[in-house]
Every structure is written in structure tokens, then in C-alpha cells.
Design a protein around this motif. Structure first.
Motif, mmCIF file in Angstrom:
data_model
loop_
_atom_site.group_PDB
_atom_site.id
_atom_site.type_symbol
_atom_site.label_atom_id
_atom_site.label_comp_id
_atom_site.label_asym_id
_atom_site.label_seq_id
_atom_site.Cartn_x
_atom_site.Cartn_y
_atom_site.Cartn_z
ATOM 1 N N CYS A 295 1.909 71.458 34.758
ATOM 2 C CA CYS A 295 1.177 71.766 33.526
ATOM 3 C C CYS A 295 -0.134 70.992 33.433
ATOM 4 N N LEU A 296 -0.142 69.774 33.951
ATOM 5 C CA LEU A 296 -1.387 69.004 33.976
ATOM 6 C C LEU A 296 -2.435 69.693 34.847
ATOM 7 N N VAL A 297 -2.015 70.235 35.980
ATOM 8 C CA VAL A 297 -2.945 70.935 36.871
ATOM 9 C C VAL A 297 -3.383 72.261 36.253
ATOM 10 N N LEU A 298 -2.458 72.990 35.662
ATOM 11 C CA LEU A 298 -2.803 74.259 35.013
ATOM 12 C C LEU A 298 -3.796 74.036 33.872
ATOM 13 N N ARG A 299 -3.627 72.968 33.151
ATOM 14 C CA ARG A 299 -4.550 72.621 32.058
ATOM 15 C C ARG A 299 -5.975 72.504 32.578
ATOM 16 N N GLU A 300 -6.132 71.857 33.736
ATOM 17 C CA GLU A 300 -7.472 71.718 34.323
ATOM 18 C C GLU A 300 -7.986 73.070 34.816
ATOM 19 N N SER A 301 -7.114 73.888 35.374
ATOM 20 C CA SER A 301 -7.549 75.182 35.914
ATOM 21 C C SER A 301 -8.101 76.087 34.820
ATOM 22 N N ALA A 302 -7.503 76.031 33.639
ATOM 23 C CA ALA A 302 -7.942 76.906 32.544
ATOM 24 C C ALA A 302 -9.303 76.514 31.996
ATOM 25 N N LYS A 303 -9.664 75.264 32.143
ATOM 26 C CA LYS A 303 -10.965 74.816 31.640
ATOM 27 C C LYS A 303 -12.116 75.491 32.361
ATOM 28 N N VAL A 304 -11.876 75.936 33.599
ATOM 29 C CA VAL A 304 -12.922 76.610 34.372
ATOM 30 C C VAL A 304 -12.572 78.082 34.622
ATOM 31 N N LEU A 305 -11.521 78.578 33.949
ATOM 32 C CA LEU A 305 -11.072 79.973 34.121
ATOM 33 C C LEU A 305 -10.816 80.275 35.602
ATOM 34 N N ALA A 306 -10.055 79.424 36.238
ATOM 35 C CA ALA A 306 -9.775 79.588 37.666
ATOM 36 C C ALA A 306 -8.987 80.876 37.911
ATOM 37 N N ARG A 307 -9.513 81.732 38.760
ATOM 38 C CA ARG A 307 -8.943 83.064 39.015
ATOM 39 C C ARG A 307 -7.959 82.999 40.191
ATOM 40 N N VAL A 308 -6.850 82.334 39.986
ATOM 41 C CA VAL A 308 -5.845 82.175 41.039
ATOM 42 C C VAL A 308 -4.455 82.297 40.430
ATOM 43 N N PRO A 309 -3.482 82.778 41.213
ATOM 44 C CA PRO A 309 -2.107 82.918 40.706
ATOM 45 C C PRO A 309 -1.310 81.619 40.827
ATOM 46 N N LEU A 310 -1.897 80.522 40.400
ATOM 47 C CA LEU A 310 -1.271 79.214 40.576
ATOM 48 C C LEU A 310 0.050 79.122 39.815
ATOM 49 N N LEU A 311 0.066 79.553 38.562
ATOM 50 C CA LEU A 311 1.290 79.488 37.773
ATOM 51 C C LEU A 311 2.368 80.393 38.349
ATOM 52 N N GLU A 312 2.020 81.641 38.593
ATOM 53 C CA GLU A 312 3.023 82.614 39.025
ATOM 54 C C GLU A 312 3.610 82.254 40.385
ATOM 55 N N SER A 313 2.748 81.912 41.348
ATOM 56 C CA SER A 313 3.231 81.621 42.691
ATOM 57 C C SER A 313 4.080 80.353 42.713
ATOM 58 N N THR A 314 3.636 79.323 41.995
ATOM 59 C CA THR A 314 4.397 78.077 41.953
ATOM 60 C C THR A 314 5.731 78.271 41.269
ATOM 61 N N ALA A 315 5.726 78.987 40.129
ATOM 62 C CA ALA A 315 6.971 79.199 39.382
ATOM 63 C C ALA A 315 7.973 80.001 40.199
ATOM 64 N N ALA A 316 7.499 81.046 40.886
ATOM 65 C CA ALA A 316 8.401 81.846 41.718
ATOM 66 C C ALA A 316 8.968 81.014 42.861
ATOM 67 N N ALA A 317 8.112 80.212 43.502
ATOM 68 C CA ALA A 317 8.560 79.410 44.638
ATOM 69 C C ALA A 317 9.588 78.374 44.223
ATOM 70 N N VAL A 318 9.354 77.682 43.120
ATOM 71 C CA VAL A 318 10.280 76.633 42.716
ATOM 72 C C VAL A 318 11.597 77.239 42.216
ATOM 73 N N THR A 319 11.562 78.481 41.733
ATOM 74 C CA THR A 319 12.800 79.160 41.357
ATOM 75 C C THR A 319 13.617 79.511 42.590
ATOM 76 N N VAL A 320 12.937 79.977 43.633
ATOM 77 C CA VAL A 320 13.627 80.223 44.908
ATOM 78 C C VAL A 320 14.228 78.920 45.428
ATOM 79 N N GLN A 321 13.483 77.836 45.312
ATOM 80 C CA GLN A 321 13.981 76.545 45.776
ATOM 81 C C GLN A 321 15.237 76.124 45.008
ATOM 82 N N ALA A 322 15.237 76.348 43.702
ATOM 83 C CA ALA A 322 16.344 75.889 42.866
ATOM 84 C C ALA A 322 17.568 76.792 42.949
ATOM 85 N N TYR A 323 17.344 78.111 43.143
ATOM 86 C CA TYR A 323 18.444 79.059 43.009
ATOM 87 C C TYR A 323 18.656 79.967 44.221
#
Length: 378
Positions: free
Chosen positions: A75-103
Motif C-alpha cells: 500500500c505504501l508503494v501504491l500510494r506513491e504510484s497514484a501520485k504520478v498516475l502510474a499506468r501499470v497493473p501493479l495492484l492487480e498483478s501483485t494481488a493475484a500473485a500473492v493469492t496464488v502463493q497463499a492458496y
């Protein structure tokens, strides 16, 4: 109690600031001036820089090449990304990957996680369902056939769907009635994408699934996986809203400090100062509720309500707060706020998208009411 961030979390913030320092919010055509999508793909150059800085593997374990950090760090990194409107799937890709890792199963983890952490594979999540208001797991059915699952249904507004290598799709098992998560490759037989465009001007995808067969090893049917992923995505969206709101209030402060009327900066006028102060209070409430939700997800700590209650509170504040921040900014900028040569109109468009993503405030207020009814306090 110690509310300071850890050294590792602070290091992630510094790395993010360094990567995002060269990003210009006006680096792509304006959504207000573009008839179709503003771009055909996300920012691949920035994506590579995030990979080089190890920010795509932030939440992955060391055995998958990651740093093993937590939701707060993301969330700290996402907060910085939004300040510059970073056009990357950082949230989606990370969330999907960590879900695969956990489950996910060991074979799926071995095939996918290291490549995702290096930025070689890109993941996204179909989390909006048919309408954006009903549960996404209700929009698709999944039934088991031999060693595969067969998916039927439709998911709308899938972010980065045309560019991601895999879409993690929630579905309702017709056999058990439980939610499952299926990893659908781009271009898979029976999976058809129709073009949609967000208020931000970014491409979204309407994903239609017609008897799509997915190997059992690529389907997660563990209890709680979808709820955990949905909470993580929602909390990450709150972090994006906070970062965007902070940047917009900063822009407003800079503008009103320079813009003069009657020989004085308009920031010195009481009416202007009071409105800006109200929005500052909104941002601090957004921040407090965000860290509470992120902490509950990270630690699994108990509480009077399930973690989804804290997530709902955070999303209510994020949705309403970011809307009020950009509306006040437009008002205090006057006509200049709508000038397409100035980036505020972009932030306004992104704020509207974040306000509604994964449900508007009203939807989360309703969910919170249901939780309170099911878990009476005191």
C-alpha cells in the motif's frame, strides 16, 4: 504501541519514489481529448523499472525471488504510484500473485510466481462481476469435469485484460457452492474479450467465458481465497485513492498560494483555507482507515468484526474522500482545473474510477451493515 513503519517498508517507499520520480502524469494523451482509449498497452518501460527495483516481487517469499513483505508495504508503494498516475497493473498483478502463493498448488507456484516477480508474466483480476455492484463470484459458474474445471459467464471492466498474460477469475462452484479462482490465459479457447474504456481513458475488457476448460492445477478452490483477494484489492484501491488525493491537495495548495486576487494569494482567504482544511481532514481519515485495514490483512489479527469490516470502512472513506478532494480542487482552481493543458483533469478522471472500483461507498456501507447485524458489538 509502535505505529512507525519498519525499515523494510520505508526502504520500499524510497525505492518506489526513485522509480516514479521520472513519470509524467501527462505522458499519454488526455482522456478528454481522445475519442478511444488513451493507449493500447500499459507503461512497459515503467513496468521494467519496477521489476529492476524488485517492487513487483515485494510480497513474494524469498524462495520465489521476493522480499517477503506485507500488505502495508504494498500500500505504501501504491500510494506513491497514484501520485504520478502510474499506468501499470501493479495492484492487480501483485494481488493475484500473492493469492496464488497463499492458496495455490505447488506446481502452479513454481510455474508462475518467479516469472511474475521478474515482470515476465503479468496478471490481472476480474473482480467487478457483471455490474460492478454484485459479487464477482456470482457472475461466473464453474463445474468440475474429470481433471478440469469448465467456466461459463461474464466479467465486466477487467483492468488491463488485453495486455495481461493471465486473468484470475472468481467463480461459483456448481458442486460445492463455494467460490473458486481460475487462472485464464489470454486468448484461451472460449474466452472472448470485448473492449471497454474507463473514465481514465484506459482499456478495460469485458470477458465472456463460454465453456472455458481450465486444468485443475490452475484453479484455486481453497476456502477464503477469493474473500482474501477481494479484501487485498479493495485495500490497495484505498491506497491508490489516498496517494491521488494527497497529490491533488498538494496541487491545490501550490495553485492557491500563487493565484492572487485583490493583491493577496487566494490561499489566505478564510473560505479557501477552510475548504482545504476539510479536505486535509478527509485525507487523514482515509489514511487511518487504510492502515487499519492493511494491518488486519497483514497480521490476521482478530477484532470485533472480520477484517472485511475494516476494509469496508476504509473503502467508504476512500470513495467519498477522494471525490470530495477532487471536487474541492476543481472549485479552488476555478476554470483552470478543467484546462486540458493542466493535469488536474486527469486526476479527476482517475478519482472517479477509483471511487467506483470494487463498489462505491454505498455498497460498502451496506456490506458493513450486514456485518454489524451478524456480529453484534458488545
Amino acid at each position: 504501541m509502535d505505529f512507525t513503519f519498519t525499515e523494510e517498508q520505508q526502504a520500499a517507499v524510497e525505492a518506489a519514489k526513485a522509480v516514479f520520480a521520472g513519470v509524467a502524469p501527462d505522458g499519454v494523451p488526455s482522456p478528454a481529448l481522445t475519442a478511444g482509449a488513451v493507449a493500447d498497452d500499459f507503461d512497459r518501460v515503467l513496468w521494467a523499472r519496477l521489476a529492476d527495483a524488485d517492487l513487483l516481487s515485494l510480497l513474494l517469499d524469498a524462495r520465489h525471488g521476493g522480499a517477503g513483505l506485507d500488505t502495508v508495504a504494498l500500500c505504501l508503494v501504491l500510494r506513491e504510484s497514484a501520485k504520478v498516475l502510474a499506468r501499470v497493473p501493479l495492484l492487480e498483478s501483485t494481488a493475484a500473485a500473492v493469492t496464488v502463493q497463499a492458496y495455490g498448488g505447488e506446481e502452479l507456484k513454481a510455474d508462475l510466481l518467479a516469472r511474475t516477480g521478474r515482470g515476465e508474466s503479468v496478471l490481472t483480476v476480474a473482480a467487478n462481476g457483471r455490474t460492478g455492484h454484485d459479487g464477482a463470484e456470482l457472475a461466473v459458474t464453474a463445474r468440475q469435469e474429470d481433471d478440469a474445471w469448465v467456466l461459463d459467464g461474464l466479467q465486466t471492466a477487467v483492468p488491463w485484460a488485453r495486455n495481461a498474460d493471465f486473468v484470475l477469475v472468481p467463480a461459483l462452484s456448481t458442486g460445492s457452492g463455494r467460490s473458486v479462482l481460475a487462472l485464464v490465459p489470454r486468448g484461451h479457447q472460449g474466452a472472448v474479450l470485448a473492449e471497454q474504456i474507463s473514465t481514465t481513458g484506459e482499456l478495460l475488457g469485458e470477458l465472456r467465458l463460454d465453456s472455458v476448460r481450465i486444468p485443475a492445477r490452475d484453479v484455486i478452490d481453497a476456502d477464503g481465497a477469493w474473500e482474501w483477494l477481494r479484501n487485498l484489492l479493495t485495500t490497495g484501491t484505498c491506497a491508490l485513492a489516498l496517494g491521488l488525493g494527497e497529490r491533488v491537495l498538494g496541487m491545490t495548495s501550490e495553485y492557491t498560494g500563487k493565484r492572487e486576487q485583490f493583491g493577496f494569494p487566494v490561499a489566505t482567504f478564510q473560505a479557501v483555507a477552510v475548504q482545504a482544511a476539510d479536505r486535509y481532514i478527509d485525507l487523514r481519515a482515509m489514511e487511518a482507515t487504510l492502515w487499519q485495514a492493511a494491518w488486519r490483512i497483514s497480521t490476521g489479527a482478530g477484532g470485533a468484526l472480520p477484517a472485511s469490516g475494516d476494509v469496508a470502512v476504509a473503502k467508504v472513506w476512500a470513495s467519498e474522500g477522494v471525490r470530495r478532494v477532487v471536487q474541492t480542487a476543481q472549485h479552488l482552481h476555478g476554470g483552470f482545473g478543467a484546462d486540458t493543458d493542466y493535469s488536474l483533469h486527469r486526476y479527476h478522471a482517475w478519482a472517479k474510477h477509483l471511487e467506483l472500483s470494487l463498489g462505491p461507498a454505498a455498497a460498502h456501507e451496506e456490506a458493513l451493515g450486514d456485518l454489524l447485524a451478524a456480529h453484534p458489538l458488545g
